[in-house]
Design a protein around this motif. Structure first.
Motif, PDB file in Angstrom:
ATOM      1  N   GLU A   1       0.845  -1.203   0.000  1.00 23.85           N
ATOM      2  CA  GLU A   1       0.000   0.000   0.000  1.00 23.85           C
ATOM      3  C   GLU A   1       0.877   1.250   0.000  1.00 23.85           C
ATOM      4  O   GLU A   1       1.901   1.292   0.691  1.00 23.85           O
ATOM      5  N   THR A   2       0.472   2.264  -0.741  1.00 16.53           N
ATOM      6  CA  THR A   2       1.247   3.501  -0.837  1.00 16.53           C
ATOM      7  C   THR A   2       0.952   4.407   0.353  1.00 16.53           C
ATOM      8  O   THR A   2      -0.196   4.802   0.571  1.00 16.53           O
ATOM      9  N   ALA A   3       1.974   4.710   1.116  1.00 13.56           N
ATOM     10  CA  ALA A   3       1.816   5.598   2.272  1.00 13.56           C
ATOM     11  C   ALA A   3       1.844   7.056   1.826  1.00 13.56           C
ATOM     12  O   ALA A   3       2.362   7.400   0.757  1.00 13.56           O
ATOM     13  N   ARG A   4       1.312   7.908   2.675  1.00 12.03           N
ATOM     14  CA  ARG A   4       1.172   9.334   2.350  1.00 12.03           C
ATOM     15  C   ARG A   4       2.527   9.978   2.053  1.00 12.03           C
ATOM     16  O   ARG A   4       2.634  10.856   1.188  1.00 12.03           O
ATOM     17  N   GLY A   5       3.592   9.565   2.735  1.00 13.12           N
ATOM     18  CA  GLY A   5       4.904  10.167   2.551  1.00 13.12           C
ATOM     19  C   GLY A   5       5.458  10.017   1.147  1.00 13.12           C
ATOM     20  O   GLY A   5       6.287  10.828   0.713  1.00 13.12           O
ATOM     21  N   TYR A   6       5.000   8.998   0.408  1.00 17.76           N
ATOM     22  CA  TYR A   6       5.486   8.789  -0.950  1.00 17.76           C
ATOM     23  C   TYR A   6       4.687   9.567  -1.984  1.00 17.76           C
ATOM     24  O   TYR A   6       5.105   9.695  -3.136  1.00 17.76           O
ATOM     25  N   GLU A   7       3.529  10.078  -1.592  1.00 20.37           N
ATOM     26  CA  GLU A   7       2.683  10.847  -2.517  1.00 20.37           C
ATOM     27  C   GLU A   7       2.989  12.337  -2.476  1.00 20.37           C
ATOM     28  O   GLU A   7       2.600  13.076  -3.368  1.00 20.37           O
ATOM     29  N   LEU A   8       3.687  12.791  -1.438  1.00 18.65           N
ATOM     30  CA  LEU A   8       4.031  14.194  -1.299  1.00 18.65           C
ATOM     31  C   LEU A   8       5.346  14.489  -1.992  1.00 18.65           C
ATOM     32  O   LEU A   8       6.110  13.594  -2.331  1.00 18.65           O
TER      33      LEU A   8
ATOM     34  N   THR B   1       8.825  20.151   3.578  1.00 20.65           N
ATOM     35  CA  THR B   1      10.011  19.303   3.795  1.00 20.65           C
ATOM     36  C   THR B   1       9.660  17.954   4.413  1.00 20.65           C
ATOM     37  O   THR B   1      10.551  17.189   4.750  1.00 20.65           O
ATOM     38  N   SER B   2       8.370  17.684   4.571  1.00 13.87           N
ATOM     39  CA  SER B   2       7.956  16.425   5.189  1.00 13.87           C
ATOM     40  C   SER B   2       7.417  15.488   4.112  1.00 13.87           C
ATOM     41  O   SER B   2       6.219  15.386   3.879  1.00 13.87           O
ATOM     42  N   TYR B   3       8.330  14.815   3.428  1.00 10.68           N
ATOM     43  CA  TYR B   3       7.978  13.818   2.413  1.00 10.68           C
ATOM     44  C   TYR B   3       9.161  12.883   2.246  1.00 10.68           C
ATOM     45  O   TYR B   3      10.289  13.201   2.629  1.00 10.68           O
ATOM     46  N   TYR B   4       8.908  11.719   1.679  1.00 15.77           N
ATOM     47  CA  TYR B   4       9.955  10.715   1.531  1.00 15.77           C
ATOM     48  C   TYR B   4      10.737  10.919   0.242  1.00 15.77           C
ATOM     49  O   TYR B   4      10.153  11.138  -0.832  1.00 15.77           O
ATOM     50  N   LEU B   5      12.050  10.814   0.344  1.00 20.33           N
ATOM     51  CA  LEU B   5      12.927  11.044  -0.796  1.00 20.33           C
ATOM     52  C   LEU B   5      13.101   9.799  -1.662  1.00 20.33           C
ATOM     53  O   LEU B   5      13.454   9.898  -2.839  1.00 20.33           O
ATOM     54  N   GLY B   6      12.879   8.622  -1.095  1.00 21.90           N
ATOM     55  CA  GLY B   6      13.139   7.391  -1.824  1.00 21.90           C
ATOM     56  C   GLY B   6      11.928   6.497  -1.947  1.00 21.90           C
ATOM     57  O   GLY B   6      10.796   6.885  -1.630  1.00 21.90           O
TER      58      GLY B   6
ATOM     59  N   ASN C   1      16.606   8.023   7.541  1.00 23.69           N
ATOM     60  CA  ASN C   1      16.964   9.257   6.835  1.00 23.69           C
ATOM     61  C   ASN C   1      16.114   9.357   5.571  1.00 23.69           C
ATOM     62  O   ASN C   1      16.606   9.236   4.452  1.00 23.69           O
ATOM     63  N   ARG C   2      14.813   9.607   5.770  1.00 16.23           N
ATOM     64  CA  ARG C   2      13.856   9.523   4.669  1.00 16.23           C
ATOM     65  C   ARG C   2      13.434  10.877   4.136  1.00 16.23           C
ATOM     66  O   ARG C   2      13.196  11.037   2.938  1.00 16.23           O
ATOM     67  N   THR C   3      13.289  11.847   5.014  1.00 15.48           N
ATOM     68  CA  THR C   3      12.780  13.159   4.619  1.00 15.48           C
ATOM     69  C   THR C   3      13.921  14.175   4.570  1.00 15.48           C
ATOM     70  O   THR C   3      14.995  13.938   5.126  1.00 15.48           O
ATOM     71  N   PRO C   4      13.711  15.321   3.921  1.00 12.81           N
ATOM     72  CA  PRO C   4      14.756  16.354   3.915  1.00 12.81           C
ATOM     73  C   PRO C   4      15.203  16.757   5.311  1.00 12.81           C
ATOM     74  O   PRO C   4      16.401  16.997   5.545  1.00 12.81           O
ATOM     75  N   ASN C   5      14.270  16.851   6.256  1.00 11.20           N
ATOM     76  CA  ASN C   5      14.646  17.205   7.626  1.00 11.20           C
ATOM     77  C   ASN C   5      15.514  16.132   8.273  1.00 11.20           C
ATOM     78  O   ASN C   5      16.495  16.434   8.967  1.00 11.20           O
ATOM     79  N   GLU C   6      15.157  14.863   8.062  1.00 14.69           N
ATOM     80  CA  GLU C   6      15.959  13.785   8.624  1.00 14.69           C
ATOM     81  C   GLU C   6      17.347  13.740   7.987  1.00 14.69           C
ATOM     82  O   GLU C   6      18.347  13.497   8.675  1.00 14.69           O
ATOM     83  N   VAL C   7      17.415  13.983   6.690  1.00 17.06           N
ATOM     84  CA  VAL C   7      18.704  13.983   6.008  1.00 17.06           C
ATOM     85  C   VAL C   7      19.586  15.121   6.508  1.00 17.06           C
ATOM     86  O   VAL C   7      20.807  14.969   6.661  1.00 17.06           O
ATOM     87  N   GLU C   8      18.980  16.261   6.811  1.00 17.74           N
ATOM     88  CA  GLU C   8      19.749  17.395   7.320  1.00 17.74           C
ATOM     89  C   GLU C   8      20.402  17.069   8.657  1.00 17.74           C
ATOM     90  O   GLU C   8      21.509  17.539   8.954  1.00 17.74           O
TER      91      GLU C   8
END
Length: 708
Positions: free
Chosen positions: A164-171, A177-182, A344-351
């Motif tokens: 199932e596609t989670a919300r973080g992959y649709e943003l 800055t709250s979305y998944y990069l991968g 380390n999924r979102t821009p904030n986490e990567v920072e």
């Protein structure tokens, strides 16, 4: 040595040798493949930590057993620490084994273990497949070239994904800055070569779901996490261990540093002491619980041993930055917390990824008078490249803040006949003190008892502590634990413990001193490898906090006691040599003044098919109905090899999985797994960026293991 006892032993061995020959088809499966004992330990660990994660990597805990399966441990030369590290025997059993071995001049056969007090046939059966009597070379004389040429090599490649596609992959970037990069894929690979415990080297790489893979911040790195190690044991009479790269370090009872698998409150009710060697190779994917650098253990004669290490690694932390009115480059003022999730999924986490450097250095000087007495002096220093400045909250008033922390401790273990005393006294450089003391007693061959007293000061500070206790961290807790194991008959075992504890100061979301107690009672009936069934009752009462803002010291919310009770009936029956049926019923409730009584139950049916042929499978169908998360039942699920899973069942719905393995090609194991949770009450799976908007969550995975 007296002739008559030896004659009795020889006659006993002759009888059991015949029985063993008749039971060859009932030997347990491979490590990680549905072993009930290991499943229960893993289930206990996650249930006690109240962690909602559905995965638990236990490579570090049970990987050693795979080594001993291929090159068995010499039971006549094994040290206390080596036997303890297998996790298969309690300290009481280990002490009795060593005493018997010394008294009789060694064992003639592995199955001589059964005549030792405290050794039931189930313990002997578990241990027998990993040990032998004699027949090995002196570890210190095996040349490196031979270990490289004859070593066992293994390659793991694993893929997992939620469908199932989670919300973080649709943003995307347009949403902030709250979305998944991968992608949602989890990818894991590991190569390792080893020769017994004398040589181990390899590399591990992992990408978590949502992390970029050869894209975004990982365009050049590929995987988000890498780990490599090189470990030599028993180099010569002086150099006992050399660790380079990533490695694990454990001191004493865990009051200042412990990165291994440690027993807590579990179904192994009398197994309560930490142990094992100071240095070990690291092969897991926990991105915080390891050291990166170099370490060595040196022996000075037969009684004195020194282990020293140094580590430097990046740590993910929440940075505090400010800019002046001229909008110049931001200035770092420190960090508000250290992140241990490894995500380390979102821009904030990567920072925040590896935004500071953590340096650890220390050593352990151990004196062993004999196999009975051991004393250790341990020192650990920690330096952070940026100061830790916690947000001002009442509960963390005494937590460590700043850049430098120094800890020291004194630990001990002493065996006298059937009594084993152990403990540790530790201090931090701010004056805080923590201590733990325990006693494990083998009263006779049918009764074992353990006592543990702990007192962890409110102001004690340690960043890497993991001692026995109700909570993690080794601070703000005191308590007394009593554990009991009875073996009233050939096929019966009774385990019970009672623990009373108190927290003298506030805790997270607990705005007042609080206290509690917990008990667990289990009676087990088993017959060889044919049948195992148990009834368990478990209850815990302790304070919890009500809703409110605790960011200021004047706004503290009331604390009320909450009781969680659970009853379990488990039944496992081996229908024939290749087919096993397991069934479990859980029922329980949570009761407190605020929410009243919340109830629930769970039932599952498992079927495990493991013939001599190439294919085997495990499957489950579970139904659960609870009033919410407060009434949750943690259940072990058979996962891909060395990828254990413990899932909390709550709300109302069903859970099913199907796991298939193929071993038709020499040295190669192929696995596939699919699992789904479906909420029949309309509950939406996931929350926040993990929310799918659907009442189901489906996971798929595949793994290839090549041993050569």
């Amino acid at each position: 040595m007296h002739l008559r006892p030896r004659l009795i032993i020889l006659l006993t061995l002759a009888v059991w040798g015949t029985m063993l020959h008749a039971q060859k088809d009932t030997l347990p499966p491979g490590i990680g493949e549905d072993d009930e004992f290991q499943q229960q330990l893993i289930e206990d660990v996650l249930a006690n930590t109240e962690d909602e994660t559905d995965e638990f990597s236990f490579n570090a805990a049970f990987d050693l057993l795979e080594t001993y399966r291929r090159r068995p441990l010499n039971i006549n030369k094994a040290t206390y620490e080596e036997l303890e590290e297998t996790l298969l025997l309690s300290p009481i059993q280990i002490g009795q084994l060593i005493d018997y071995r010394d008294r009789m001049g060694g064992l003639l056969s592995v199955y001589e273990l059964q005549v030792i007090p405290g050794m039931d046939m189930e313990s002997v059966r578990r241990l027998a497949q990993f040990v032998r009597v004699g027949g090995d070379l002196d570890d210190a004389k095996i040349p490196l070239g031979r270990m490289l040429a004859e070593g066992d090599r293994e390659l793991y490649v694993r893929w997992q994904r939620r469908l199932e596609t989670a919300r973080g992959y649709e943003l995307g970037p347009e949403d902030g800055t709250s979305y998944y990069l991968g992608s949602p894929d989890r990818i894991y690979t590991r190569f390792r070569q080893r020769y017994s415990k004398n040589l181990s080297f390899g590399i591990t790489a992992e990408k978590d779901p949502g992390e970029a893979f050869f894209a975004e911040n990982n365009k050049k790195r590929g995987f988000d996490f890498y780990s490599a190690h090189f470990f030599l044991g028993n180099v010569n009479r002086t150099v006992k261990a050399v660790a380079l790269g990533d490695f694990a370090v454990s001191f004493g009872q865990g009051l200042i540093l412990y990165t291994g698998f440690g027993f807590g409150k579990s179904s192994q009710t009398t197994n309560v002491a930490r142990g094992g060697p100071v240095l070990r190779p690291y092969t897991s994917v926990n991105e915080a619980s390891f050291m990166r650098g170099a370490g060595t253990t040196l022996a000075f004669g037969d009684k004195l041993e020194l282990s020293v290490f140094g580590s430097r690694k990046g740590r993910t932390a929440n940075l505090i930055t400010v800019t002046d009115t001229l909008d110049v480059e931001a200035e770092d003022l420190g960090v508000t917390s250290l992140n241990i999730s490894g995500l380390n999924r979102t821009p904030n986490e990567v920072e925040d990824r590896n935004s500071i450097t953590e340096i650890n250095y220390g050593g352990s000087l151990r004196y062993r008078a004999n196999q009975r007495l051991q004393v250790g002096l341990n020192v650990l220093g920690t330096n952070l490249s940026q100061p830790l400045n916690l947000n001002d909250q009442a509960y963390n008033r005494f937590f460590f803040q700043g850049t430098d922390l120094l800890n020291a401790s004194l630990d001990y273990r002493y065996r006298y006949r059937n009594f084993t005393f152990f403990g540790e006294l530790a201090g931090s450089d701010n004056g805080g003190v923590a201590q733990i003391h325990g006693l494990m007693m083998g009263l006779d061959r049918f009764v074992d008892v353990s006592l543990v007293y702990r007192n962890y000061g409110v102001d004690y500070q340690a960043l890497n502590a993991r001692p026995f206790g109700e909570t993690s961290g080794g601070r703000n807790e005191n308590g007394m634990y009593l554990g009991l194991e009875l073996r009233p008959g050939k096929h019966w075992r009774v385990n019970a413990y009672y623990d009373v504890f108190r927290f003298p100061y506030l805790r997270f979301n607990i705005d007042a001193p609080s206290e509690g107690h917990e008990y667990r009672f289990r009676v087990t009936y088993w017959q060889k490898r044919k049948l195992e069934t148990y009834l368990e009752l478990r209850s815990e009462t302790k304070g919890f906090g009500t809703d409110g803002d605790e960011s200021v010291f004047t706004n503290l919310d009331p604390v009320v006691p909450r009781t969680r009770f659970q009853a379990r009936l488990h039944f496992g029956y081996k229908i024939n040599s290749f087919l096993e049926w397991r069934s479990r019923i859980d029922a329980g409730f949570t009761d407190d003044e605020l929410n009243g009584r919340e109830k629930g139950f769970m039932v599952y049916q498992d079927l495990h098919y493991r013939p001599r042929g190439a294919f085997s499978f495990s499957t489950r169908m579970a139904f659960f109905d609870t009033d919410g998360f407060n009434v949750r039942f943690y259940q072990y699920e058979n996962g891909l090899l060395y990828n254990a899973r413990v899932v909390p069942y709550y709300n109302r719905g069903t859970r099913a999985f199907f796991l298939v393995r193929y071993k038709g090609i020499r040295g190669l194991t192929l696995e596939g797994r699919i699992a789904q949770t479906f909420y029949t009450d309309g509950t939406v799976a996931g929350s926040g960026l993990e929310e799918t908007g659907l009442p189901r969550r489906t996971e798929m995975g595949a793994q290839a293991i090549w041993r050569f």
